[in-house]
Scaffold this active site. Sequence first.
Site, PDB file in Angstrom:
ATOM      1  N   TYR A 139       0.851  -1.196   0.000  1.00 48.79           N
ATOM      2  CA  TYR A 139       0.000   0.000   0.000  1.00 48.79           C
ATOM      3  C   TYR A 139       0.883   1.241   0.000  1.00 48.79           C
ATOM      4  O   TYR A 139       1.521   1.566   1.003  1.00 48.79           O
ATOM      5  CB  TYR A 139      -0.908  -0.027   1.230  1.00 48.79           C
ATOM      6  N   LYS A 167      -1.645  -1.379  -4.046  1.00 50.74           N
ATOM      7  CA  LYS A 167      -2.662  -0.336  -3.945  1.00 50.74           C
ATOM      8  C   LYS A 167      -1.896   0.980  -3.984  1.00 50.74           C
ATOM      9  O   LYS A 167      -1.228   1.356  -3.021  1.00 50.74           O
ATOM     10  CB  LYS A 167      -3.465  -0.465  -2.649  1.00 50.74           C
TER      11      LYS A 167
END
Length: 307
Positions: A139, A167
């Site tokens: 992330y 992400k």
Amino acid sequence: MDRHSVDWKGYIPAVTTPFDAHLRFDPVAQRAMTDWYVQEGLHGIIIGGTTGEWFSMSNEERARQFQVVGDALKGKMTLIAGCNSYTADAAIELSKAAKQAGFDGILVTPPPYVVPNDDELVTFYRAVSDGSELPICVYNWPRGIALDLSIEVLDRIADIDKVVAIKNSTGNFGQFVNGFFALREKVRYFGFPTNEAGISMVGKEGGDGLMGAGAVLGRNHPEFFNAVWRGDLDKAREVGAMDRVIMTELFTPNYSSAFGSAQAVFKTALNLQGLPAGPVRPPLLNLDEAQVDRVRQVLVRLGRSVS
């Protein structure tokens, strides 16, 4: 492992954690929310991410939440456990709880506050990979970790065994797009906007989806991707425009809330629609009356039924 080791795609939001009036984790409300996620056709969820207020929860609470959600949803949709931590060892311990609960993977940011350099980042993710049995989604969250991971370091991290997805919540759209084309053969790539650019990159270039937040519009969010996949681009534009209203009216271009905290905004939007999202925990504050009304007005504009 690589992108082909998992089937993650579509709308997989980082969802809120329900607390009761005494600010305790509320498993009953959590189960009600999981039922709603299934009803609304979400492609998956991330539990215990930034939106889930992991930073104000004990590891015991986080593990219990994984178990409650896993008992309800394993096998029904993609389940990703937020294992954000300051150390690899702490992330690994959480990943074990996620594995036991039946989750499909884990989401891990670089250690917050630490601001590690590139070699330290690669070493951190390699340690998590070595200690975890589950696939990893990296992330990139510049607003929360004080780093915007470069394509070069993401490429190095993507070569680590259990890293299967990224992400990428950079506010730099050019960097996001370049990262997608550089990394798409190695990892699944999430963060595509629900506009014409997103339609093109998901429909024509094989973009994987959006790990957005809150799921406050229910089935409208996954329907964007469903519509793109079946070639109904007018429908994709229609529901995508609704999501863009949320992002432009309630958030800023770097994904911060236009007022209050993002967690409070999402919980307010859910509570107004009769869902048991509950309050936020300190150090966050619930929205004041005027801010709640701003959220209400946006939902009404979008045709949602609110209290």
